[in-house]
Design a protein around this motif. Structure first.
Motif, PDB file in Angstrom:
ATOM      1  N   THR A   1       0.833  -1.199   0.000  1.00 37.42           N
ATOM      2  CA  THR A   1       0.000   0.000   0.000  1.00 37.42           C
ATOM      3  C   THR A   1       0.869   1.251   0.000  1.00 37.42           C
ATOM      4  O   THR A   1       0.577   2.240  -0.699  1.00 37.42           O
ATOM      5  N   LYS A   2       1.939   1.223   0.777  1.00 35.86           N
ATOM      6  CA  LYS A   2       2.838   2.374   0.870  1.00 35.86           C
ATOM      7  C   LYS A   2       3.579   2.601  -0.448  1.00 35.86           C
ATOM      8  O   LYS A   2       3.767   3.750  -0.880  1.00 35.86           O
ATOM      9  N   VAL A   3       3.994   1.510  -1.108  1.00 38.73           N
ATOM     10  CA  VAL A   3       4.762   1.643  -2.353  1.00 38.73           C
ATOM     11  C   VAL A   3       3.872   2.155  -3.485  1.00 38.73           C
ATOM     12  O   VAL A   3       4.170   3.160  -4.136  1.00 38.73           O
ATOM     13  N   ASP A   4       2.766   1.446  -3.742  1.00 38.51           N
ATOM     14  CA  ASP A   4       1.857   1.859  -4.823  1.00 38.51           C
ATOM     15  C   ASP A   4       0.574   1.028  -4.707  1.00 38.51           C
ATOM     16  O   ASP A   4       0.473  -0.071  -5.266  1.00 38.51           O
ATOM     17  N   ALA A   5      -0.410   1.553  -3.996  1.00 39.34           N
ATOM     18  CA  ALA A   5      -1.646   0.807  -3.734  1.00 39.34           C
ATOM     19  C   ALA A   5      -2.399   0.470  -5.009  1.00 39.34           C
ATOM     20  O   ALA A   5      -3.026  -0.593  -5.116  1.00 39.34           O
ATOM     21  N   GLN A   6      -2.332   1.342  -5.996  1.00 44.71           N
ATOM     22  CA  GLN A   6      -3.062   1.097  -7.239  1.00 44.71           C
ATOM     23  C   GLN A   6      -2.384   0.019  -8.078  1.00 44.71           C
ATOM     24  O   GLN A   6      -3.040  -0.894  -8.591  1.00 44.71           O
ATOM     25  N   LYS A   7      -1.075   0.101  -8.181  1.00 44.90           N
ATOM     26  CA  LYS A   7      -0.334  -0.859  -8.996  1.00 44.90           C
ATOM     27  C   LYS A   7      -0.444  -2.267  -8.425  1.00 44.90           C
ATOM     28  O   LYS A   7      -0.526  -3.248  -9.183  1.00 44.90           O
ATOM     29  N   TYR A   8      -0.413  -2.392  -7.102  1.00 45.78           N
ATOM     30  CA  TYR A   8      -0.424  -3.703  -6.469  1.00 45.78           C
ATOM     31  C   TYR A   8      -1.781  -4.040  -5.868  1.00 45.78           C
ATOM     32  O   TYR A   8      -1.892  -4.791  -4.895  1.00 45.78           O
ATOM     33  N   ALA A   9      -2.852  -3.480  -6.458  1.00 47.25           N
ATOM     34  CA  ALA A   9      -4.196  -3.675  -5.926  1.00 47.25           C
ATOM     35  C   ALA A   9      -4.588  -5.149  -5.848  1.00 47.25           C
ATOM     36  O   ALA A   9      -5.192  -5.591  -4.860  1.00 47.25           O
ATOM     37  N   SER A  10      -4.262  -5.932  -6.884  1.00 44.60           N
ATOM     38  CA  SER A  10      -4.654  -7.353  -6.887  1.00 44.60           C
ATOM     39  C   SER A  10      -3.919  -8.135  -5.805  1.00 44.60           C
ATOM     40  O   SER A  10      -4.505  -8.975  -5.121  1.00 44.60           O
ATOM     41  N   GLN A  11      -2.604  -7.859  -5.617  1.00 48.83           N
ATOM     42  CA  GLN A  11      -1.842  -8.541  -4.571  1.00 48.83           C
ATOM     43  C   GLN A  11      -2.347  -8.165  -3.181  1.00 48.83           C
ATOM     44  O   GLN A  11      -2.444  -9.005  -2.291  1.00 48.83           O
ATOM     45  N   ILE A  12      -2.717  -6.900  -3.003  1.00 48.19           N
ATOM     46  CA  ILE A  12      -3.242  -6.434  -1.712  1.00 48.19           C
ATOM     47  C   ILE A  12      -4.573  -7.121  -1.422  1.00 48.19           C
ATOM     48  O   ILE A  12      -4.820  -7.587  -0.302  1.00 48.19           O
ATOM     49  N   ALA A  13      -5.416  -7.221  -2.454  1.00 47.75           N
ATOM     50  CA  ALA A  13      -6.717  -7.872  -2.273  1.00 47.75           C
ATOM     51  C   ALA A  13      -6.555  -9.351  -1.920  1.00 47.75           C
ATOM     52  O   ALA A  13      -7.252  -9.878  -1.038  1.00 47.75           O
ATOM     53  N   ALA A  14      -5.627 -10.026  -2.598  1.00 45.72           N
ATOM     54  CA  ALA A  14      -5.389 -11.448  -2.313  1.00 45.72           C
ATOM     55  C   ALA A  14      -4.878 -11.643  -0.890  1.00 45.72           C
ATOM     56  O   ALA A  14      -5.283 -12.588  -0.189  1.00 45.72           O
ATOM     57  N   SER A  15      -4.003 -10.752  -0.451  1.00 45.09           N
ATOM     58  CA  SER A  15      -3.465 -10.840   0.912  1.00 45.09           C
ATOM     59  C   SER A  15      -4.560 -10.588   1.946  1.00 45.09           C
ATOM     60  O   SER A  15      -4.609 -11.250   2.985  1.00 45.09           O
ATOM     61  N   LYS A  16      -5.450  -9.632   1.661  1.00 39.66           N
ATOM     62  CA  LYS A  16      -6.551  -9.343   2.578  1.00 39.66           C
ATOM     63  C   LYS A  16      -7.504 -10.533   2.678  1.00 39.66           C
ATOM     64  O   LYS A  16      -8.047 -10.827   3.759  1.00 39.66           O
ATOM     65  N   GLU A  17      -7.706 -11.232   1.563  1.00 38.17           N
ATOM     66  CA  GLU A  17      -8.570 -12.417   1.561  1.00 38.17           C
ATOM     67  C   GLU A  17      -7.980 -13.528   2.435  1.00 38.17           C
ATOM     68  O   GLU A  17      -8.684 -14.161   3.219  1.00 38.17           O
ATOM     69  N   LYS A  18      -6.676 -13.731   2.305  1.00 42.07           N
ATOM     70  CA  LYS A  18      -6.014 -14.742   3.134  1.00 42.07           C
ATOM     71  C   LYS A  18      -6.063 -14.351   4.610  1.00 42.07           C
ATOM     72  O   LYS A  18      -6.267 -15.194   5.479  1.00 42.07           O
ATOM     73  N   LEU A  19      -5.884 -13.067   4.865  1.00 40.44           N
ATOM     74  CA  LEU A  19      -5.897 -12.579   6.244  1.00 40.44           C
ATOM     75  C   LEU A  19      -7.267 -12.779   6.879  1.00 40.44           C
ATOM     76  O   LEU A  19      -7.378 -13.180   8.048  1.00 40.44           O
ATOM     77  N   ALA A  20      -8.323 -12.535   6.104  1.00 40.90           N
ATOM     78  CA  ALA A  20      -9.683 -12.715   6.619  1.00 40.90           C
ATOM     79  C   ALA A  20      -9.955 -14.181   6.962  1.00 40.90           C
ATOM     80  O   ALA A  20     -10.635 -14.491   7.947  1.00 40.90           O
ATOM     81  N   ALA A  21      -9.399 -15.103   6.133  1.00 41.93           N
ATOM     82  CA  ALA A  21      -9.603 -16.531   6.389  1.00 41.93           C
ATOM     83  C   ALA A  21      -8.905 -16.985   7.671  1.00 41.93           C
ATOM     84  O   ALA A  21      -9.341 -17.929   8.330  1.00 41.93           O
ATOM     85  N   LEU A  22      -7.835 -16.291   8.043  1.00 45.76           N
ATOM     86  CA  LEU A  22      -7.082 -16.663   9.249  1.00 45.76           C
ATOM     87  C   LEU A  22      -7.616 -15.992  10.511  1.00 45.76           C
ATOM     88  O   LEU A  22      -7.283 -16.413  11.625  1.00 45.76           O
ATOM     89  N   LYS A  23      -8.426 -14.970  10.335  1.00 50.26           N
ATOM     90  CA  LYS A  23      -8.801 -14.080  11.432  1.00 50.26           C
ATOM     91  C   LYS A  23      -9.293 -14.812  12.671  1.00 50.26           C
ATOM     92  O   LYS A  23      -8.916 -14.475  13.800  1.00 50.26           O
ATOM     93  N   ASN A  24     -10.131 -15.819  12.508  1.00 49.56           N
ATOM     94  CA  ASN A  24     -10.723 -16.519  13.650  1.00 49.56           C
ATOM     95  C   ASN A  24      -9.920 -17.732  14.094  1.00 49.56           C
ATOM     96  O   ASN A  24     -10.405 -18.526  14.910  1.00 49.56           O
ATOM     97  N   HIS A  25      -8.719 -17.886  13.549  1.00 51.14           N
ATOM     98  CA  HIS A  25      -7.936 -19.081  13.868  1.00 51.14           C
ATOM     99  C   HIS A  25      -6.519 -18.745  14.337  1.00 51.14           C
ATOM    100  O   HIS A  25      -5.614 -19.572  14.222  1.00 51.14           O
ATOM    101  N   VAL A  26      -6.338 -17.544  14.840  1.00 54.52           N
ATOM    102  CA  VAL A  26      -5.004 -17.137  15.294  1.00 54.52           C
ATOM    103  C   VAL A  26      -4.938 -17.144  16.816  1.00 54.52           C
ATOM    104  O   VAL A  26      -5.953 -16.996  17.504  1.00 54.52           O
TER     105      VAL A  26
END
Length: 526
Positions: free
Chosen positions: A296-321
Motif C-alpha cells: 500500500t505504501k509503495v503503490d496501492a493502485q499498482k499492487y491492488a490485486s496482490q493487496i486484495a489477495a493478501s486481505k482475503e487470506k488474512l480474513a480466512a485466518l482471522k478466527n484461527h489465530v
C-alpha cells in the motif's frame, strides 16, 4: 541514512538482475538518499552483469565489483581491465590514471595465467562463458562453481544438470527462501542429495540435508511462504528421534523408553502440529499485515490485486489465530518452561510418551520437555529461547583447559573469569569453535600479543581495563581431577614456580560433577 548507514549495496549474487531493473533500483535509491553512495555487486554467470553495471553507473552508482581478467567471467565478476578502459572512454573520472592502472593490473593477470594449470580444477566448467539457466534458477555465482567442482571431484559431475534443474522446486518446498548464504547452500545441498538418490525434488526417497531440515523446522526464521507441511513433519520426526543419540543420549540408552519414543514420535509430532497451529497462523497473519502495509505504501493502485489477495487470506485466518496469552504460552513451551496447566495438557495429549512421565516415571520432566520442543515448530527467533551462548562458551573453554591440561606443560595459563582475557577467549570460542578450534589455537599461541579489541570498539567498551578480577581465597584442597591453578599474581621471579591453588566456584563444580550427582539422585529415587 538516519540509521547511520555509510553506503547502500545491491547484492545480485546470482547475476539475475536485468540492466533495466537495476537502473530503476539505483534511480529510486539515489532519489530517496542522494547523499549515500550506491555499490553494485553482481556475477557474470547469466551474461547480464557488464550491461547491468553500465546502466547502474549511468543511474548514479558509485562502485561496482570487478575481477582481474584471468579470474573474471563465467561465475565470477566482469573484468576489471575492461571496465577501467570502458569507463575512461565514456568520460568518467575514475580518480586515477587509467593507463597506469592497466599497466599495474597486467602482472596480476599474468600471474594467474602462469599458474593457471595448477588451479584449473577450481574453475567453473561451462559450455560457453554464460549459463542462462541461472537466470531462472537463481544460483549465486560464488556457489555454482564450487558446487560443480565438488560434484566432479566426487564422481558425480554427471548429476550437475539434474541438480540445477530442481533448485527452484527444492526452494519452493522449503517456503521460497532467498538464495543467498546460508540458505542457498542448504537448498543446493538438498538438491544434490535428491539427485544422488534419483529424485527430482525432496521426498521420502532422499535424506534431508541438516541445514534444509533446520529451515523446515523454523530454526532459520520464517520463509516468505509456507513450506511443504509433509516435509516439515518429517523433519520434526527425524530431529526428535535423533535427540536420543545426542542431547538425550542418556534416554536413548534405556531401550524400552527409546522404543516407546520411536514408536510414538509420529503421534507426538501430529499433536504438537495441532497445538502450534494457532501460533503459526498468527505469524502468517502478521506477515500478511506487513505485506499489505508495504504494498500500500509503495503503490496501492499498482499492487491492488496482490493487496486484495493478501486481505482475503488474512480474513480466512482471522478466527484461527492465537491470542497474545497463547503466543506467550507457546514461547514458554519452546523454552521448556511451560506453566502448570500447559504442562498438564502436553502430558495428557502426547499419549504413550506422556505416560512415560505421568505413570511409568521412566522419563524425567526435563527430558520430556526437550522431546516436545524438538517435535514442534520454532515460531520465534531461536536466540530468544536458547541458553546464553557466551555463558556456554565460558564453560566450554574451562572444560578445554581441564581436558588439555593447560599450564601443566605448555605454560599456558587460563585467565580468571571476569577478566577481559577470559571474555576474549569466550568470544572466539563462540565464533570459531567448529573451525578446527581456532579459539584454542589463538589463545595458546598469542597470549603475549597486545590486546587488539580496544582500538576497534567504541568508548563505551563493555569491560573496564582498570578493574581486575576479585582475588579468591586460597584453598589448599586437592580435587580428584586436575588442580585449578592461578598464576596471575606472579610479581617476582621468585614466585614463578609457586602456583597457588584456587577454589572452584559452584558453577564449575556443577559443570564437572552434575552428571554424577544426577545419577546418584536417580539411584536414590529408585
Amino acid at each position: 541514512a538516519k540509521l547511520g548507514a555509510h553506503s547502500i549495496c545491491v547484492k545480485d549474487m546470482a547475476g539475475i538482475a536485468s540492466p533495466h531493473l537495476m537502473k530503476k533500483w539505483v534511480k529510486a535509491i539515489k532519489t530517496a538518499v542522494p547523499e549515500l553512495p550506491v555499490h553494485i555487486h553482481s556475477h557474470y554467470t547469466t551474461g547480464f552483469s557488464p550491461i547491468t553495471y553500465l546502466q547502474a553507473i549511468e543511474a548514479g552508482a558509485s562502485a561496482v565489483d570487478c575481477g582481474i581478467s584471468t579470474l573474471s567471467g563465467r561465475s565470477g565478476h566482469p573484468a576489471m581491465e575492461v571496465f577501467n578502459q570502458t569507463l575512461y572512454d565514456l568520460g568518467y573520472d575514475l580518480g586515477w590514471d587509467y593507463q597506469e592502472a592497466q599497466a599495474a593490473m597486467k602482472p596480476i593477470a599474468d600471474l594467474y595465467r602462469e599458474y593457471h594449470e595448477r588451479y584449473e580444477f577450481c574453475e567453473m566448467k561451462m559450455a560457453g562463458a554464460v549459463d542462462y539457466r541461472v537466470f531462472t534458477q537463481g544460483i549465486p555465482g560464488g556457489q555454482i562453481s564450487i558446487m560443480r567442482n565438488e560434484l566432479v571431484r566426487n564422481g558425480y559431475g554427471h548429476l550437475f544438470d539434474k541438480v540445477i534443474d530442481q533448485i527452484q522446486r527444492v526452494r519452493t518446498q522449503v517456503g521460497g527462501v532467498a538464495l543467498v548464504t546460508p540458505t542457498s547452500e542448504h537448498v543446493a545441498r538438498q538438491s544434490i542429495v535428491n539427485a544422488m538418490n534419483g529424485q527430482d525434488e525432496t521426498n521420502d526417497n532422499a535424506p534431508l540435508w541438516p541445514g534444509y531440515s533446520e529451515m523446515l523446522r523454523g530454526v532459520m526464521g520464517r520463509p516468505p511462504a509456507r513450506p511443504d507441511p509433509n516435509l516439515q513433519k518429517r523433519a520434526l520426526r527425524e530431529w526428535t528421534v535423533g535427540m536420543l543419540k545426542t542431547e538425550l543420549a542418556h534416554v536413548g540408552e534405556n531401550d524400552s523408553v527409546a522404543q516407546v519414543v520411536r514408536d510414538n514420535v509420529s503421534n507426538l509430532v501430529e499433536f504438537m502440529w495441532k497445538f502450534s497451529e494457532p501460533v503459526r497462523n498468527l505469524r502468517d497473519a502478521q506477515d500478511l499485515e506487513q505485506r499489505i502495509a508495504q504494498l500500500t505504501k509503495v503503490d496501492a493502485q499498482k499492487y491492488a490485486s496482490q493487496i486484495a489477495a493478501s486481505k482475503e487470506k488474512l480474513a480466512a485466518l482471522k478466527n484461527h489465530v492465537a491470542s497474545k496469552e497463547q503466543d506467550d504460552e507457546y514461547t514458554l513451551v519452546l523454552k521448556c518452561e511451560p506453566d502448570t496447566a500447559t504442562y498438564k495438557s502436553l502430558v495428557e495429549g502426547t499419549g504413550a510418551i506422556g505416560q512415560l512421565v505421568a505413570k511409568q516415571k521412566t522419563l524425567a520432566k526435563e527430558d520430556f520437555l526437550k522431546l516436545v520442543k524438538a517435535s514442534t515448530m520454532c515460531t520465534v527467533c531461536p536466540s530468544t529461547i536458547l541458553p546464553d551462548g557466551m555463558e556456554r562458551s565460558r564453560k566450554e573453554i574451562e572444560q578445554i583447559a581441564v581436558d588439555k591440561e593447560f599450564g601443566v606443560e605448555d605454560n599456558c595459563d587460563v585467565p580468571q573469569r571476569g577478566t577481559i582475557e577470559f571474555e576474549e577467549w569466550a568470544i572466539l570460542q563462540c565464533m570459531f569453535k567448529h573451525a578446527q578450534n581456532i579459539a584454542q589455537f589463538w589463545f595458546q599461541h598469542n597470549q603475549k600479543n597486545p590486546q587488539f579489541w580496544d582500538k576497534n570498539f567504541p568508548a563505551a567498551f563493555p569491560f573496564d581495563r582498570e578493574v581486575e578480577a576479585t582475588s579468591t581465597p586460597l584453598n589448599p584442597v586437592m580435587y580428584p581431577y586436575r588442580t585449578k591453578v592461578n598464576r596471575a599474581e606472579r610479581k617476582t621471579p621468585e614466585v614463578i614456580d609457586q602456583p597457588q591453588v584456587v577454589e572452584w566456584s559452584e558453577t564449575e563444580l556443577r559443570r564437572v560433577l552434575q552428571f554424577d550427582v544426577d545419577q546418584l539422585k536417580a539411584l536414590e529415587a529408585k
